[in-house]
Write an enzyme that holds these catalytic residues in place. Structure first.
Site, short mmCIF file in Angstrom:
data_model
loop_
_atom_site.label_atom_id
_atom_site.label_comp_id
_atom_site.label_asym_id
_atom_site.label_seq_id
_atom_site.Cartn_x
_atom_site.Cartn_y
_atom_site.Cartn_z
N LYS A 41 0.83 -1.22 0.00
CA LYS A 41 0.00 0.00 0.00
C LYS A 41 0.86 1.27 0.00
O LYS A 41 0.59 2.22 -0.74
CB LYS A 41 -0.94 0.00 1.19
N GLY A 42 1.91 1.29 0.83
CA GLY A 42 2.74 2.49 0.91
C GLY A 42 3.39 2.80 -0.43
O GLY A 42 3.32 3.93 -0.93
N GLY A 224 -16.21 3.14 -2.66
CA GLY A 224 -16.16 2.46 -3.96
C GLY A 224 -16.86 3.25 -5.04
O GLY A 224 -16.61 4.44 -5.22
N ASP A 255 -5.34 2.97 -2.84
CA ASP A 255 -4.00 3.58 -2.86
C ASP A 255 -3.96 4.72 -3.87
O ASP A 255 -3.35 5.76 -3.62
CB ASP A 255 -2.95 2.52 -3.21
O1 RIB Z 1 -3.93 -1.91 -1.66
C1 RIB Z 1 -3.46 -2.92 -2.49
C2 RIB Z 1 -2.19 -3.51 -1.95
O2 RIB Z 1 -2.45 -4.16 -0.73
C3 RIB Z 1 -1.56 -4.54 -2.85
O3 RIB Z 1 -0.61 -3.97 -3.71
C4 RIB Z 1 -0.98 -5.56 -1.89
O4 RIB Z 1 0.42 -5.58 -1.94
C5 RIB Z 1 -1.46 -5.14 -0.50
O5 RIB Z 1 -0.48 -4.57 0.23
#
Ligand code: RIB
Length: 309
Positions: A41-42, A224, A255
């Site tokens: 996510k980061g 969503g 993300d």
């Molecule tokens: O938010 C999606 C992400 O969550 C993916 O890329 C996976 O690696 C998890 O960390």
């Protein structure tokens, strides 16, 4: 000059399988597609922020291995500052198993943080210059919670705007919300963290009020295909999602939203314009497969914003 955004979080290699459904225990089913690529996510948020026009800076730990090389290559390609990335000589870079439904494009994930599970408050202290020279610090919960708290505290002390994307949702002390200018859960995370049902816009408002009661300056709940709802010190409003021709893969949409939102805030856009910018970033990302690879460019975001005023 590009607006500086520091991201404290993890990188993992995403291993994404497309199939009509998840197998049950003891069962093997045939997949309908596989793709590996940069994730976590980061790191996804940093890549989204960089492509959206920000000066993204990554604070993390990776291993000295093939997946670690994948991280370095991905960050170099998007001009991400890696001066606060530590290479762990003993632990491996993490990985994520991702199931993507061929029917809906929705996903289910198991993430193993690898070397980034050791990302510590000491690493945050070592990254002080990266954080205090940024406009925004954004973090999540894929690395230990005390590390997220240390990052938010340091940013707060220096007047850097803080965003906590509480994903995955884990039990945390309420103290953490008092360090957040924006807490940005999706509906599932908001429900887990507040104990409330979050399905409708009205539910989201109640959950947002709960985050504010616990100390957050603002709660921004992503819903969503419905859009995103913000409630807190900067006001209360709902921003509808953009109309999308076809959803291919929703993995990483949160993300994308957070990366876009962070850059827009760092550039000084109003909170409402920043949420809209985040929604456009997410709306574009779901039209392509993968996580980091699906993050859109600034030009694509601006074109979508202009096409649906
Ligand atoms: O938010 C999606 C992400 O969550 C993916 O890329 C996976 O690696 C998890 O960390």
């Amino acid at each position: 000059m590009r607006a500086p955004v520091a991201v404290l979080g993890i990188f993992v290699a995403d291993l994404a399988f497309r199939a009509p459904r998840l197998p049950v225990m003891g069962e093997t089913i045939l997949g309908q597609g596989f793709k590996d690529g940069p994730g976590g996510k980061g790191s996804n948020q940093a890549i989204a922020a960089a492509r959206a026009g920000g000066d993204a800076r990554m604070i993390t730990r990776i291993g000295r291995d093939t997946f670690g090389e994948m991280a370095q290559k991905a960050w170099a390609a998007d001009g991400i500052d890696t001066s606060a990335v530590v290479i762990d000589e003993t632990l491996p870079t993490g990985a994520a198993f991702i199931f993507v439904s061929t029917e809906t494009g929705n996903n289910a994930i198991i993430v193993e943080s690898g070397a980034a599970a050791n990302l510590s408050p000491a690493d945050v202290a070592a990254a002080e210059q990266t954080i205090v020279t940024s406009k925004v610090l954004m973090t999540q919960f894929e690395q230990p919670v005390p590390t997220a708290i240390a990052g938010l505290k340091l940013a707060r002390q220096h007047g850097v705007t803080t965003i906590l994307n509480p994903a995955p949702a884990v039990t945390v002390p309420d103290e953490i919300y008092g360090l957040c200018d924006y807490v940005t859960p999706n509906e599932t995370e908001a429900a887990t963290l507040t104990g409330l049902k979050v399905e409708t816009e009205a539910d989201a408002l109640l959950a947002a009020k709960d985050f504010v009661r616990r100390g957050a300056r603002n709660a921004l709940i992503t819903l969503g295909e419905k859009g995103a709802l913000l409630h807190g010190a900067v006001g209360t409003f709902m921003v509808p999602a953009f109309k999308i021709p076809k959803v291919v893969d929703t993995t990483g949409a949160g993300d994308a939203f957070n990366g876009g939102f962070a850059v827009a805030l760092a550039e000084g856009m109003s909170p409402e314009a920043a949420v809209r910018f985040g929604c456009a970033t997410a709306g574009l990302s779901v039209q392509k497969p993968g996580t980091a690879p699906s993050m859109p460019s600034r030009a694509e975001i601006e074109a979508l914003l202009a096409s649906q005023p």
